[in-house]
Design an enzyme around this catalytic site. Structure first.
Site, PDB file in Angstrom:
ATOM      1  N   GLU A  24       0.964  -0.994  -0.062  1.00 50.24           N
ATOM      2  CA  GLU A  24       0.147   0.090  -0.104  1.00 50.24           C
ATOM      3  C   GLU A  24       0.941   1.260   0.109  1.00 50.24           C
ATOM      4  O   GLU A  24       1.988   1.177   0.395  1.00 50.24           O
ATOM      5  CB  GLU A  24      -0.833  -0.016   1.265  1.00 50.24           C
ATOM      6  CG  GLU A  24      -1.778   1.123   1.238  1.00 50.24           C
ATOM      7  CD  GLU A  24      -2.814   0.921   2.426  1.00 50.24           C
ATOM      8  OE1 GLU A  24      -2.836   0.075   3.318  1.00 50.24           O
ATOM      9  OE2 GLU A  24      -3.753   1.888   2.703  1.00 50.24           O
ATOM     10  N   ASN A 171     -12.401  -1.551  -0.670  1.00 51.16           N
ATOM     11  CA  ASN A 171     -11.501  -2.024   0.334  1.00 51.16           C
ATOM     12  C   ASN A 171     -12.314  -1.598   1.871  1.00 51.16           C
ATOM     13  O   ASN A 171     -12.613  -0.512   2.220  1.00 51.16           O
ATOM     14  CB  ASN A 171     -10.249  -1.619   0.446  1.00 51.16           C
ATOM     15  CG  ASN A 171      -9.460  -1.894   1.731  1.00 51.16           C
ATOM     16  OD1 ASN A 171      -9.132  -3.182   1.966  1.00 51.16           O
ATOM     17  ND2 ASN A 171      -9.259  -1.059   2.526  1.00 51.16           N
ATOM     18  N   GLU A 172     -12.451  -2.518   2.799  1.00 60.83           N
ATOM     19  CA  GLU A 172     -12.992  -2.180   4.015  1.00 60.83           C
ATOM     20  C   GLU A 172     -14.172  -1.181   3.969  1.00 60.83           C
ATOM     21  O   GLU A 172     -14.195  -0.407   4.662  1.00 60.83           O
ATOM     22  CB  GLU A 172     -11.912  -1.796   4.996  1.00 60.83           C
ATOM     23  CG  GLU A 172     -10.686  -3.012   5.268  1.00 60.83           C
ATOM     24  CD  GLU A 172     -10.055  -2.899   6.620  1.00 60.83           C
ATOM     25  OE1 GLU A 172     -10.029  -1.869   6.872  1.00 60.83           O
ATOM     26  OE2 GLU A 172      -9.171  -3.877   6.692  1.00 60.83           O
ATOM     27  N   TYR A 238      -6.225  -9.511  11.403  1.00 56.91           N
ATOM     28  CA  TYR A 238      -4.638  -9.501  11.817  1.00 56.91           C
ATOM     29  C   TYR A 238      -4.756 -10.016  13.033  1.00 56.91           C
ATOM     30  O   TYR A 238      -5.554 -10.010  13.789  1.00 56.91           O
ATOM     31  CB  TYR A 238      -4.802  -7.916  11.818  1.00 56.91           C
ATOM     32  CG  TYR A 238      -4.291  -7.104  10.632  1.00 56.91           C
ATOM     33  CD1 TYR A 238      -3.087  -7.127   9.895  1.00 56.91           C
ATOM     34  CD2 TYR A 238      -5.421  -6.365  10.015  1.00 56.91           C
ATOM     35  CE1 TYR A 238      -3.142  -6.407   8.524  1.00 56.91           C
ATOM     36  CE2 TYR A 238      -5.213  -5.906   8.843  1.00 56.91           C
ATOM     37  CZ  TYR A 238      -3.832  -5.787   8.193  1.00 56.91           C
ATOM     38  OH  TYR A 238      -3.703  -5.329   7.154  1.00 56.91           O
ATOM     39  N   GLU A 294      -5.767  -9.421   3.541  1.00 53.43           N
ATOM     40  CA  GLU A 294      -5.002  -8.730   4.545  1.00 53.43           C
ATOM     41  C   GLU A 294      -4.842  -9.681   5.678  1.00 53.43           C
ATOM     42  O   GLU A 294      -5.864  -9.811   6.351  1.00 53.43           O
ATOM     43  CB  GLU A 294      -5.496  -7.213   5.063  1.00 53.43           C
ATOM     44  CG  GLU A 294      -5.494  -6.264   3.828  1.00 53.43           C
ATOM     45  CD  GLU A 294      -5.914  -4.758   4.114  1.00 53.43           C
ATOM     46  OE1 GLU A 294      -5.776  -4.525   5.519  1.00 53.43           O
ATOM     47  OE2 GLU A 294      -6.305  -4.209   3.269  1.00 53.43           O
ATOM     48  N   GLN A 343       2.275  -6.060   5.155  1.00 52.96           N
ATOM     49  CA  GLN A 343       2.366  -5.598   3.888  1.00 52.96           C
ATOM     50  C   GLN A 343       4.097  -5.947   3.494  1.00 52.96           C
ATOM     51  O   GLN A 343       4.973  -5.846   4.445  1.00 52.96           O
ATOM     52  CB  GLN A 343       2.248  -4.021   3.774  1.00 52.96           C
ATOM     53  CG  GLN A 343       0.837  -3.800   4.023  1.00 52.96           C
ATOM     54  CD  GLN A 343       0.487  -2.399   3.644  1.00 52.96           C
ATOM     55  OE1 GLN A 343       1.251  -1.863   3.014  1.00 52.96           O
ATOM     56  NE2 GLN A 343      -0.778  -1.968   4.138  1.00 52.96           N
TER      57      GLN A 343
END
Ligand code: AHR
Length: 480
Positions: A24, A171-172, A238, A294, A343
């Site tokens: 990103e 995204n999200e 996450y 992610e 990332q």
């Protein structure tokens, strides 16, 4: 502990895209970490760091997701094309409020993908972009003949269209991508995706924004309202040591935080199982892929670094997180089609860290190296007494078997015997292990945690026996 291997799970291939990455416009990931510009004295090809590209090629990264993340929903792609000196400078409001000069844009991304010899996963902007803008981006990237956007691309120096296999629509969208409710987003998804047109014969694999962690309602509403129009749906999870707002440190942590991070990583299994039950309800044929675009450890930033840059160290504990998670993905290969570690460089659970001219490979990098053989291999099932602190997956390509096994005990050696019910030959192993819970590589000691030959392994006809040291990840290859 004895594990018995069954034959391969019929037809289940571990998609190579499970070994994907995510980069990103965040902190020092793209700028500095990957792209230094062609006038930099850091060795580069067309602005891309040679050392980083070479290292990523060695682990055969199959796909790269870009430009975000939260950044994707405020990214206006036309800001990032044309002469660099004339590109618009914007504020990266999500990540540190820094100036984004748009020097890395569509052309640079596809140059990177070409150098990495991987595929492109572009994430479009639903949160603050228009339908027309998204349509035109797809046209700009993929249209070969005469058209306004194809002509613009040619004017900018790129005659041929690029190959874009994967496209994400937002995204999200439940959070930084617009704070939407699933009913609203699923309608928007249907509208936006209509204009993600097929300009080339290469079918675009459309990915809808899926749930955050355990938001099963989001998954249900999306599957119910929009699944005929998507090929994949994302999931973000996450690994945390505890509360979101009170993240544990990447190094120098207590034992409890070893266990809480591991527990959080292991939760991926439950999430995939439960989301899969919902997906199965609407898609029993498993046409739609679960795209975990992610994942990884999210820890406190390194002291003194910009809090908006999410720069964290990476230890043997993160290697456990990667090993456990990749084994989970492999074992759910009937539903998980792609995953992208967050990332790639200098942000969250990175495989590479850079500092000026220097670059180091993190313990997580080595896990991706150890797991390479699983890419596009057949999944093998197993059963037996598998202790709580062991994670494994097994695959087969022709007559070659790969076992990846992780012992995440802090102190105990674990003796394992795996029976293949057929004679095994040519057994060899490689190991990544450490003695301290937070062992890691630094720019001064780049090889502190590195892969070595694994010798504590023996075979007896159909059985493979090994003693797994604590805090270790092992890859074993053998022929059957
Ligand atoms: O990876 C960092 C951020 O985490 C991404 O931008 C966003 O999608 C997620 O919340």
């Amino acid at each position: 502990m004895a594990i018995n291997v069954l034959s391969s799970k019929k037809g289940t291939i571990i998609s190579k895209y499970i070994y994907g990455h995510f980069s990103e416009h965040l902190g020092r990931c793209i700028y500095e970490g990957i792209y230094v510009g062609d006038d930099s004295d850091i060795p580069n090809v067309n602005g891309m760091r040679t050392d980083v590209v070479e290292a990523l090629k060695k682990i055969k990264i199959p796909v790269l997701r870009w430009p975000g993340g939260c950044f994707a929903d405020e990214y206006h792609w036309k800001d990032g094309i044309g002469k660099k000196s004339e590109r618009k400078k914007i504020v990266n409001t999500h990540w540190g409020g820094v100036t984004e000069n748009n020097h890395f844009g569509t052309h640079e991304f596809f140059e990177l993908v070409k150098q990495l010899e991987c595929e492109a996963y572009v994430n479009g902007n639903v949160g603050s972009g228009t339908v027309q803008e998204m349509q035109e981006w797809v046209e700009y990237i993929t249209m070969a003949g005469e058209s306004p956007m194809a002509n613009l691309r040619k004017d900018n120096g790129q005659e041929e269209p690029w190959k874009m296999r994967f496209f994400g629509v937002g995204n999200e969208s439940w959070g930084c991508g617009g704070n939407m409710r699933p009913e609203y987003y699923s309608d928007l998804y249907r509208q936006y995706q209509t204009y993600v047109r097929q300009y080339s014969s290469e079918k675009i694999y459309k990915i809808a924004c899926g749930p955050n962690v355990d938001d099963y309602n989001w998954m249900d509403v999306l599957m119910k309202n929009a699944s005929p129009w998507f090929d994949g749906i994302s999931l973000h999870h996450y690994a945390l040591t505890g509360e979101w707002l009170n993240k544990g440190t990447a190094t120098g942590f207590p034992k409890e935080e070893w266990w809480s991070l591991i527990k959080s990583a292991n939760r991926m299994d439950e999430l995939i199982r439960k989301h899969s039950i919902i997906m199965d309800k609407y898609d029993p044929e498993k046409r739609i892929g679960l795209i975990v675009d992610e994942w990884g450890s999210w820890l406190a930033v390194e002291p003194g670094s910009n809090p908006g840059f999410l720069y964290q160290q990476n230890t043997i504990r993160d290697a456990m997180v990667a090993a456990i998670t990749l084994n989970i993905f492999n074992n759910h290969a009937d539903r998980v089609y792609m995953a992208n570690l967050a990332q790639t460089v200098n942000v969250l659970q990175s495989v590479i860290l850079t500092e000026g001219h220097s670059m180091i490979k993190t313990p997580t990098y080595h896990v991706f190296d150890l797991y390479q053989n699983h890419q596009d291999a057949e999944l093998i099932e197993y059963y037996g007494e598998i202790p709580e602190n062991i994670s494994l997956s097994i695959s087969k390509k022709e007559n070659k078997i790969t076992i990846t096994i992780c012992n995440y005990n802090i102190e105990n050696v674990e003796n394992v015997s795996i029976d293949f019910e057929t004679n095994v030959n040519n057994v060899k192993g490689r190991i990544l292990a450490a003695e301290a819970m937070d062992a890691h590589n630094t720019f001064e000691k780049p090889n502190e945690v590195d892969v070595k030959e694994f010798t504590d392994i023996s075979t007896n006809e159909s059985e493979v026996e090994m003693a797994l040291p604590p805090m270790s990840v092992i890859a074993v290859e053998l022929d059957v």
